[in-house]
Motif scaffolding. Sequence first.
Motif, PDB file in Angstrom:
ATOM      1  N   VAL A  46      27.494 -15.020 -17.646  1.00  0.00           N
ATOM      2  CA  VAL A  46      26.219 -14.462 -17.248  1.00  0.00           C
ATOM      3  C   VAL A  46      25.444 -14.105 -18.504  1.00  0.00           C
ATOM      4  O   VAL A  46      26.025 -13.711 -19.508  1.00  0.00           O
ATOM      5  N   GLY A  47      24.149 -14.265 -18.465  1.00  0.00           N
ATOM      6  CA  GLY A  47      23.297 -13.792 -19.541  1.00  0.00           C
ATOM      7  C   GLY A  47      23.296 -14.689 -20.754  1.00  0.00           C
ATOM      8  O   GLY A  47      23.133 -15.893 -20.657  1.00  0.00           O
ATOM      9  N   LEU A  48      23.517 -14.099 -21.947  1.00  0.00           N
ATOM     10  CA  LEU A  48      23.272 -14.791 -23.207  1.00  0.00           C
ATOM     11  C   LEU A  48      24.497 -15.520 -23.741  1.00  0.00           C
ATOM     12  O   LEU A  48      24.373 -16.368 -24.610  1.00  0.00           O
ATOM     13  N   TYR A  49      25.708 -15.154 -23.285  1.00  0.00           N
ATOM     14  CA  TYR A  49      26.955 -15.734 -23.794  1.00  0.00           C
ATOM     15  C   TYR A  49      27.150 -15.459 -25.279  1.00  0.00           C
ATOM     16  O   TYR A  49      27.920 -16.122 -25.935  1.00  0.00           O
ATOM     17  N   ARG A  50      26.415 -14.520 -25.826  1.00  0.00           N
ATOM     18  CA  ARG A  50      26.619 -14.057 -27.190  1.00  0.00           C
ATOM     19  C   ARG A  50      26.581 -12.535 -27.132  1.00  0.00           C
ATOM     20  O   ARG A  50      25.858 -11.950 -26.336  1.00  0.00           O
ATOM     21  N   TYR A  51      27.348 -11.899 -28.014  1.00  0.00           N
ATOM     22  CA  TYR A  51      27.472 -10.453 -27.941  1.00  0.00           C
ATOM     23  C   TYR A  51      27.069  -9.840 -29.274  1.00  0.00           C
ATOM     24  O   TYR A  51      27.595 -10.211 -30.330  1.00  0.00           O
ATOM     25  N   TYR A  52      26.106  -8.926 -29.208  1.00  0.00           N
ATOM     26  CA  TYR A  52      25.487  -8.357 -30.392  1.00  0.00           C
ATOM     27  C   TYR A  52      25.903  -6.898 -30.541  1.00  0.00           C
ATOM     28  O   TYR A  52      25.683  -6.099 -29.625  1.00  0.00           O
ATOM     29  N   PRO A  53      26.510  -6.529 -31.669  1.00  0.00           N
ATOM     30  CA  PRO A  53      26.837  -5.112 -31.878  1.00  0.00           C
ATOM     31  C   PRO A  53      25.573  -4.291 -32.056  1.00  0.00           C
ATOM     32  O   PRO A  53      24.559  -4.763 -32.571  1.00  0.00           O
ATOM     33  N   GLY A  54      25.641  -3.043 -31.600  1.00  0.00           N
ATOM     34  CA  GLY A  54      24.475  -2.168 -31.678  1.00  0.00           C
ATOM     35  C   GLY A  54      23.449  -2.421 -30.607  1.00  0.00           C
ATOM     36  O   GLY A  54      22.316  -1.954 -30.717  1.00  0.00           O
ATOM     37  N   HIS A  55      23.836  -3.157 -29.529  1.00  0.00           N
ATOM     38  CA  HIS A  55      22.933  -3.462 -28.420  1.00  0.00           C
ATOM     39  C   HIS A  55      23.696  -3.344 -27.102  1.00  0.00           C
ATOM     40  O   HIS A  55      24.932  -3.361 -27.061  1.00  0.00           O
ATOM     41  N   TRP A  56      22.925  -3.265 -26.028  1.00  0.00           N
ATOM     42  CA  TRP A  56      23.502  -3.433 -24.706  1.00  0.00           C
ATOM     43  C   TRP A  56      23.785  -4.916 -24.486  1.00  0.00           C
ATOM     44  O   TRP A  56      22.968  -5.758 -24.827  1.00  0.00           O
TER      45      TRP A  56
END
Length: 827
Positions: A46-56
């Motif tokens: 679901v969504g972006l398929y990438r995960y960014y630290p410091g973000h939801w």
Amino acid sequence: MNGTSWVVQRAACLLCLLGLPFSTGFGQEPAAHFRSKVRLGPREGVGLYRYYPGHWNTIQVRLTNSLDRDVVLRSSAYVGDDASLQSGRSQWFPAQSAMETSYPLWIPLPPQARPDSCQLQTQIFEFDGQSEQLVRDSTGKFTTTDLVPLCSLTAAAGFIGPAFDAANKFEEDALRQFVTAIRKQNQLPTTIHEIPDRILPALPEAYSPLESLIVADDRVCDDEAALSAIREWVTAGGWMWIMMDRVEATTVERLLGDRCDITEIDRVELNSFRLTHRVRDDDVHFASEEHEQPIPFVRVSSASAKVEFQIDNWPAAFWLDYGAGRVLVTTLGARGWMSPPRGNDPPLIAPAVDMTVKFFAPKSRADHLPDELQSVVEGYIGYSIPERRWIVSLLGGFAAVLFFSVAALWYARRLEWMAIVTPGLGLAFGALLILTGFRNQHAVGATIGQLQVAEPVPGGDVLRVRGISGLYFPDSQMVPIAGQQGGRLIPDMTGLAGMNRRLVWTDYNRWQWENLQQPGGLRLAEFTTSARMAAPVHVDATLGPDGVHGFLKQKLTTTPEDAILLTSSGRVGVKLDATGKFAAGPDDVLGAGQYLAADVLSDAQRRRSKVLETLLGGTTRGQFPRQPSIAYWTAPIDGGLRFGEGLQELGEALVLVPIEFHRPEPGVEIVIPAPLVQIREGYGPDGTVQRGLIESRSGEWQERSGPTTAWLRLQLPPALVPLELQSLNVVVRVTGKLGRLQLGDWKDGGLHTLHSWEAPVGTLKTDLTDMSSLSVANDGTVHLFVSGGEADRPEAASSVTDRKDYWRIESMEISVRGRIAAVEDTR
């Protein structure tokens, strides 16, 4: 007790001990089978398929209820080994059912030792309404661990593109090739976060890692929750690119809401064309090569568009302001922005590079309110502190009684009684101090104070609310913080380590904090949320001989107070009546350091002035607000945040409503107050480049030590164009020895002086009435020449050049008088 019974009892106990592990889990039928693997591929996730630290970020799990009864299952997740701060999703599952569920998760900044990944721990609980039980998954584990790769791309971009269609493969390949090529040409990573899901993320937090979003598919049109989330994300500062040749007009209307003024005329196909680009008041033409397969082109009209490229006077690419964000709309197909490929070489981007460099450039989004505003929230909650006199009197009384007691016992020769008298006096006066502290601690009950900044999401009836809350409790207690309209609030959790707190989502826009202990005292927290109004909040305005007048339409329950017309360049006092009708003229312009139209300020008005001063300064100087707005104060807006029962609610909200200017009838004379005229440095008609006299972001004038010349770019409201200038009223404040200050324009191929001051000091004023060579461009700009640090007198020139005395233009305010001209149809 005989030996046989003793042996039986011991054997029974042993069997119980051996069976204990099975009764606590191993022998228990799994309540659910689930997978907690974080989805990274386009087919599962679901969504972006990438995960960014410091973000939801958004995670997804698949749960299966294998029982013959309905259950409520809770999926919970946390990052690393710290299980004290969790996010979760609670969902009802029918018997023998399977479901995929998703929820937001905050991923903290990773340690420097491992910046590229983090461990995600997931658990499943069965919830009966009051208590929950940790259950095993289908593999027998209580906790599943996944290694999640983290991303740190610059200027991250999302892409809602079309699903694969063999019939349109040629155009789809060209579209993706175009997006990749322009990222490469702008020296950015070519990675684009494609969002192929049929159901798009429904929370603005899911888009928070992105700085830009490209929409090239119609599937967003029927997803109301996703539309609302995208609109709110753009309003908060996101940049969106709508490829109108790939979507229908109804999709554009739903994306932009009721404020969309784009009208589709027709759709055509072009084999060749000529793009026209406006650069520094000159037209630059780009002729296309002959295309064997025609390129789609949508002919549209828009009154508020800032056109960048045209084809035969029809917009091919244009910009729209949208809250704190911007929207780029292109009506020409992707192949039209590229040169035909030659061999194996990638296609060359022609004029698209200049256009997209602004779109993909890294941006700073100011969701965070300045820390200086925390003291304002603290001021809402009144503390009852014991008076210093009372404490000094108690301590002095204790010392006096102790002294006389010693004297009396010494006189009576009974000093051994001091072993009893001294502790007794200490206990008595200590009890008085404790009683005083307890009384003052409970003099103020549980209180919630909020400072809010609310802005309408364009095209709808939703207010985006962000702010700072202050929670005060006399004693430590559990606090049931919950949200009923989305948003987020992470309380201050200092000193709460070791306590398992969980943010649980019960619907896509409903959440609650569980097991959140609030210590006694005041705790602050930032929040964002949204409030749905009974009707859209907006301002319709126009200009006339007396300045700005219009109508504020709002359905808030409280009366607006201390209204002003607010721009990034200044402020104008507003006369607002009970019906919403208002007026703001050039005589109502507020001076430097004045933020409210009042001569004597009350305590509440001083507090409001401090808020405005903080928001207009610092890192947001010259950028807040992005559009001219009517700003007013009201009671806190209900954004669906709940903090429990019995709390006293205090605080206020600053509401900012962008002004929608309507063009007056031709022939009407108007006055544009100075705050509506933004002054920036620009390129001159003589080819002069920018000299840095004005800082481009903040609009702050810079200090100089010698002769300096620059061309000023005066930005007027574009809705007033075409406009015939009649006069400019200029007010300049200068410091230092600059010799001469001169204003001019470009006339007959050379510089033409309009006014000059010799050895100016302090505040200078003049009316420029010679408008023979000044004109308003199609985008509402006027160019004005300024020079300083020059003089004909040798002694004055020496004071500037030899002694290197610094000078500075502290501020410049220009109000404009003109006449609305008739619009000529050049098409």
